[in-house]
Design a protein around this motif. Structure first.
Motif, PDB file in Angstrom:
ATOM      1  N   VAL A  66      13.246   8.784  -2.540  1.00 20.35           N
ATOM      2  CA  VAL A  66      12.805   9.709  -3.582  1.00 20.35           C
ATOM      3  C   VAL A  66      13.685  10.960  -3.600  1.00 20.35           C
ATOM      4  O   VAL A  66      14.077  11.455  -4.659  1.00 20.35           O
ATOM      5  N   ASP A  67      14.023  11.469  -2.424  1.00 25.47           N
ATOM      6  CA  ASP A  67      14.799  12.713  -2.328  1.00 25.47           C
ATOM      7  C   ASP A  67      16.252  12.540  -2.750  1.00 25.47           C
ATOM      8  O   ASP A  67      16.855  13.469  -3.292  1.00 25.47           O
ATOM      9  N   TYR A  68      16.833  11.350  -2.508  1.00 25.92           N
ATOM     10  CA  TYR A  68      18.279  11.205  -2.663  1.00 25.92           C
ATOM     11  C   TYR A  68      18.711  10.147  -3.672  1.00 25.92           C
ATOM     12  O   TYR A  68      19.908   9.859  -3.780  1.00 25.92           O
ATOM     13  N   ASP A  69      17.785   9.554  -4.424  1.00 23.34           N
ATOM     14  CA  ASP A  69      18.166   8.480  -5.353  1.00 23.34           C
ATOM     15  C   ASP A  69      18.912   9.024  -6.570  1.00 23.34           C
ATOM     16  O   ASP A  69      18.583  10.084  -7.110  1.00 23.34           O
ATOM     17  N   ASN A  70      19.921   8.259  -6.986  1.00 25.71           N
ATOM     18  CA  ASN A  70      20.694   8.597  -8.188  1.00 25.71           C
ATOM     19  C   ASN A  70      20.664   7.486  -9.232  1.00 25.71           C
ATOM     20  O   ASN A  70      20.901   7.728 -10.406  1.00 25.71           O
ATOM     21  N   GLY A  71      20.381   6.268  -8.784  1.00 30.83           N
ATOM     22  CA  GLY A  71      20.497   5.116  -9.682  1.00 30.83           C
ATOM     23  C   GLY A  71      19.261   4.802 -10.476  1.00 30.83           C
ATOM     24  O   GLY A  71      19.295   3.936 -11.364  1.00 30.83           O
ATOM     25  N   LYS A  72      18.124   5.457 -10.161  1.00 32.72           N
ATOM     26  CA  LYS A  72      16.866   5.265 -10.889  1.00 32.72           C
ATOM     27  C   LYS A  72      16.333   3.835 -10.795  1.00 32.72           C
ATOM     28  O   LYS A  72      15.524   3.400 -11.624  1.00 32.72           O
ATOM     29  N   ARG A  76       0.835  -1.204   0.000  1.00 34.00           N
ATOM     30  CA  ARG A  76       0.000   0.000   0.000  1.00 34.00           C
ATOM     31  C   ARG A  76       0.868   1.253   0.000  1.00 34.00           C
ATOM     32  O   ARG A  76       0.557   2.242  -0.673  1.00 34.00           O
ATOM     33  N   ARG A  77       1.954   1.221   0.754  1.00 37.97           N
ATOM     34  CA  ARG A  77       2.867   2.372   0.762  1.00 37.97           C
ATOM     35  C   ARG A  77       3.504   2.556  -0.610  1.00 37.97           C
ATOM     36  O   ARG A  77       3.678   3.683  -1.084  1.00 37.97           O
ATOM     37  N   ILE A  78       3.862   1.462  -1.256  1.00 38.97           N
ATOM     38  CA  ILE A  78       4.458   1.543  -2.589  1.00 38.97           C
ATOM     39  C   ILE A  78       3.467   2.164  -3.572  1.00 38.97           C
ATOM     40  O   ILE A  78       3.837   3.003  -4.414  1.00 38.97           O
ATOM     41  N   THR A  79       2.200   1.774  -3.450  1.00 41.31           N
ATOM     42  CA  THR A  79       1.167   2.327  -4.334  1.00 41.31           C
ATOM     43  C   THR A  79       1.043   3.832  -4.148  1.00 41.31           C
ATOM     44  O   THR A  79       0.916   4.598  -5.109  1.00 41.31           O
ATOM     45  N   ILE A  80       1.084   4.278  -2.883  1.00 39.90           N
ATOM     46  CA  ILE A  80       0.959   5.707  -2.591  1.00 39.90           C
ATOM     47  C   ILE A  80       2.138   6.487  -3.175  1.00 39.90           C
ATOM     48  O   ILE A  80       1.976   7.616  -3.661  1.00 39.90           O
ATOM     49  N   PHE A  81       3.338   5.879  -3.182  1.00 39.91           N
ATOM     50  CA  PHE A  81       4.536   6.563  -3.692  1.00 39.91           C
ATOM     51  C   PHE A  81       4.742   6.313  -5.188  1.00 39.91           C
ATOM     52  O   PHE A  81       5.746   6.773  -5.742  1.00 39.91           O
ATOM     53  N   HIS A  82       3.835   5.603  -5.828  1.00 40.36           N
ATOM     54  CA  HIS A  82       4.019   5.245  -7.237  1.00 40.36           C
ATOM     55  C   HIS A  82       4.201   6.479  -8.122  1.00 40.36           C
ATOM     56  O   HIS A  82       5.093   6.515  -8.985  1.00 40.36           O
ATOM     57  N   LEU A  89       7.413   7.647 -10.452  1.00 40.47           N
ATOM     58  CA  LEU A  89       7.296   7.919 -11.881  1.00 40.47           C
ATOM     59  C   LEU A  89       7.860   9.284 -12.232  1.00 40.47           C
ATOM     60  O   LEU A  89       8.557   9.451 -13.241  1.00 40.47           O
ATOM     61  N   GLU A  90       7.555  10.283 -11.419  1.00 38.63           N
ATOM     62  CA  GLU A  90       8.050  11.639 -11.676  1.00 38.63           C
ATOM     63  C   GLU A  90       9.574  11.694 -11.643  1.00 38.63           C
ATOM     64  O   GLU A  90      10.195  12.456 -12.387  1.00 38.63           O
ATOM     65  N   LYS A  91      10.184  10.889 -10.761  1.00 34.61           N
ATOM     66  CA  LYS A  91      11.647  10.866 -10.653  1.00 34.61           C
ATOM     67  C   LYS A  91      12.284   9.887 -11.636  1.00 34.61           C
ATOM     68  O   LYS A  91      13.518   9.812 -11.725  1.00 34.61           O
ATOM     69  N   GLY A  92      11.444   9.119 -12.346  1.00 36.21           N
ATOM     70  CA  GLY A  92      11.982   8.146 -13.286  1.00 36.21           C
ATOM     71  C   GLY A  92      12.635   6.965 -12.601  1.00 36.21           C
ATOM     72  O   GLY A  92      13.583   6.366 -13.128  1.00 36.21           O
ATOM     73  N   ILE A  93      12.134   6.607 -11.403  1.00 36.38           N
ATOM     74  CA  ILE A  93      12.718   5.514 -10.620  1.00 36.38           C
ATOM     75  C   ILE A  93      11.956   4.220 -10.893  1.00 36.38           C
ATOM     76  O   ILE A  93      10.733   4.160 -10.772  1.00 36.38           O
ATOM     77  N   GLU A  94      12.697   3.192 -11.255  1.00 39.79           N
ATOM     78  CA  GLU A  94      12.110   1.867 -11.484  1.00 39.79           C
ATOM     79  C   GLU A  94      12.090   1.097 -10.167  1.00 39.79           C
ATOM     80  O   GLU A  94      13.097   1.054  -9.446  1.00 39.79           O
ATOM     81  N   LEU A  95      10.962   0.490  -9.852  1.00 38.98           N
ATOM     82  CA  LEU A  95      10.796  -0.197  -8.575  1.00 38.98           C
ATOM     83  C   LEU A  95      10.594  -1.687  -8.796  1.00 38.98           C
ATOM     84  O   LEU A  95       9.789  -2.111  -9.625  1.00 38.98           O
ATOM     85  N   ASP A  96      11.327  -2.497  -8.030  1.00 40.16           N
ATOM     86  CA  ASP A  96      11.202  -3.948  -8.077  1.00 40.16           C
ATOM     87  C   ASP A  96      11.107  -4.442  -6.636  1.00 40.16           C
ATOM     88  O   ASP A  96      11.872  -3.986  -5.774  1.00 40.16           O
ATOM     89  N   TYR A  97      10.188  -5.358  -6.377  1.00 39.01           N
ATOM     90  CA  TYR A  97      10.061  -5.823  -4.990  1.00 39.01           C
ATOM     91  C   TYR A  97       9.660  -7.289  -4.927  1.00 39.01           C
ATOM     92  O   TYR A  97       9.043  -7.836  -5.842  1.00 39.01           O
ATOM     93  N   ASN A  98      10.051  -7.922  -3.837  1.00 38.45           N
ATOM     94  CA  ASN A  98       9.700  -9.315  -3.545  1.00 38.45           C
ATOM     95  C   ASN A  98       9.485  -9.410  -2.037  1.00 38.45           C
ATOM     96  O   ASN A  98      10.448  -9.465  -1.268  1.00 38.45           O
ATOM     97  N   ILE A  99       8.232  -9.403  -1.624  1.00 38.81           N
ATOM     98  CA  ILE A  99       7.896  -9.320  -0.195  1.00 38.81           C
ATOM     99  C   ILE A  99       7.123 -10.568   0.218  1.00 38.81           C
ATOM    100  O   ILE A  99       6.027 -10.831  -0.294  1.00 38.81           O
TER     101      ILE A  99
END
Length: 352
Positions: free
Chosen positions: A259-265, A215-221, A225-235
């Motif tokens: 989100v504030d400090y990512d560089n690797g996308k 649910r948190r991931i959905t809220i930050f989706h 996207l705006e930062k161009g960050i690709e997300l992968d998860y296995n929970i």
């Protein structure tokens, strides 16, 4: 009960030492009177009333000497005991005045040594707390000064007609106001999860941790996207016990930090059981964090940026609050990094 045993130990030692001193003095006095009596009878052949008078006079002299010796030993013993206590009293008075006393040396008496150790530890902790308080006030002043100065400058310019208001300016004013509100909101939460805070006895509830994270991931989706960050998860699915609001805040604070400090996308999130804990990892390549400062980032108001500009991040409180919440759940929040690739690890105990 423990304190009584310690006090009893001191009195036992004093009584034992005093008894030994008195016994030695009595034995010496007894042998002295005996030898003097033998000398008077055998060598000087004094008997009868003359012997009694001489023995009485000698006994008075020996008693006075024994009293002086016993009193002297007792005085030295008490001075030996009281001296470190006087130093401890003086150090306590310095601490009471707000000064940092010098570290006390340990005496030979075990109980007083324990008291000195406890005082030295208290003095060190007091100094650390005072330093943190001063740093908190200094950093808080710094954090508030920038947006307030900007607001004051804009408003003064509008009042004097130097600048004209437009949509862009009003958006900037709103951003500065939001920054202050965000800081004050987090300041209101910062001590809630400490041992003496409002949430120290929070209600434990069953939490489907995998669903909470998703649910948190959905809220930050959208932010990703705006930062161009690709997300992968296995929970891995699992049920924990704790505060839903608290763990929501922990996950949100860490995701916001990414989100504030990512560089690797690219961000990887894993959740699994490891021994007696449920382990959640957030891995990504971000702005450089020196390895020696990996624990400092959980300090309040700490930032890697020397400029400490709010533009480069949040308030400097998010990770500190997150760590306090996790610790309130009996777990821990840590950072593993090689200075550029960072992994935040949340460990929450598995219910027995």
């Amino acid at each position: 009960m423990l304190k009584r045993k310690k006090v009893w130990g001191i009195f036992t030692q004093l009584t034992f030492l005093n008894t030994i001193i008195i016994a030695i003095v009595i034995v010496i006095a007894g042998f002295t009177v005996k030898n003097y009596a033998c000398t008077l009878v055998n060598q000087q052949e004094i008997t009868g009333t003359d012997l009694e008078i001489l023995l009485n006079q000698y006994l008075v002299k020996v008693s006075i000497l024994a009293f002086i010796l016993a009193g002297g030993f007792h005085f030295i013993l008490l001075k030996w005991l009281i001296h470190p206590l006087k130093k401890l009293t003086a150090a306590t008075q310095e601490l009471q005045k707000g000064k940092r006393p010098t570290k006390l040396k340990n005496p030979l008496i075990y109980e007083v040594k324990e008291l000195n150790d406890a005082f030295n530890e208290l003095s060190e902790r007091t100094a650390i707390i005072k330093a943190k308080q001063n740093r908190l006030l200094r950093d808080l002043s710094h954090e508030l000064r920038t947006p307030l100065t900007n607001l004051s400058g804009y408003l003064e310019g509008l009042e004097k007609g130097v600048i004209e208001g437009d949509q862009e300016m009003y958006r900037s004013l709103q951003e500065e106001t939001a920054r202050i509100e965000r800081l004050l909101e987090q300041l209101g939460r910062i001590n809630q999860w400490t041992p003496d805070g409002e949430m120290k006895n929070f209600n434990h509830e069953e939490i489907l941790i995998h669903e909470l994270i998703k649910r948190r991931i959905t809220i930050f989706h959208v932010k990703f996207l705006e930062k161009g960050i690709e997300l992968d998860y296995n929970i891995k699915p699992f049920t924990l016990e704790g505060s839903t609001d608290g763990l929501n805040q922990v996950i949100s604070n860490i995701l916001q930090n990414i989100v504030d400090y990512d560089n690797g996308k690219k961000v990887r999130i894993d959740g699994c059981i490891e021994k007696e804990h449920y382990l959640i990892r957030f891995s990504h390549k971000g702005r450089r964090i020196p390895i020696e400062e990996s624990e400092l980032i959980f300090e309040r108001f700490y930032r890697v940026d020397a400029s400490r500009s709010l533009v480069t991040g949040g308030t400097g409180l998010g990770l500190a609050i997150a760590k306090e919440i996790v610790q309130a759940h009996g777990g821990d929040l840590s950072l593993v990094t090689d200075s550029s690739y960072h992994t935040f690890e949340i460990r929450v105990p598995i219910p027995k």
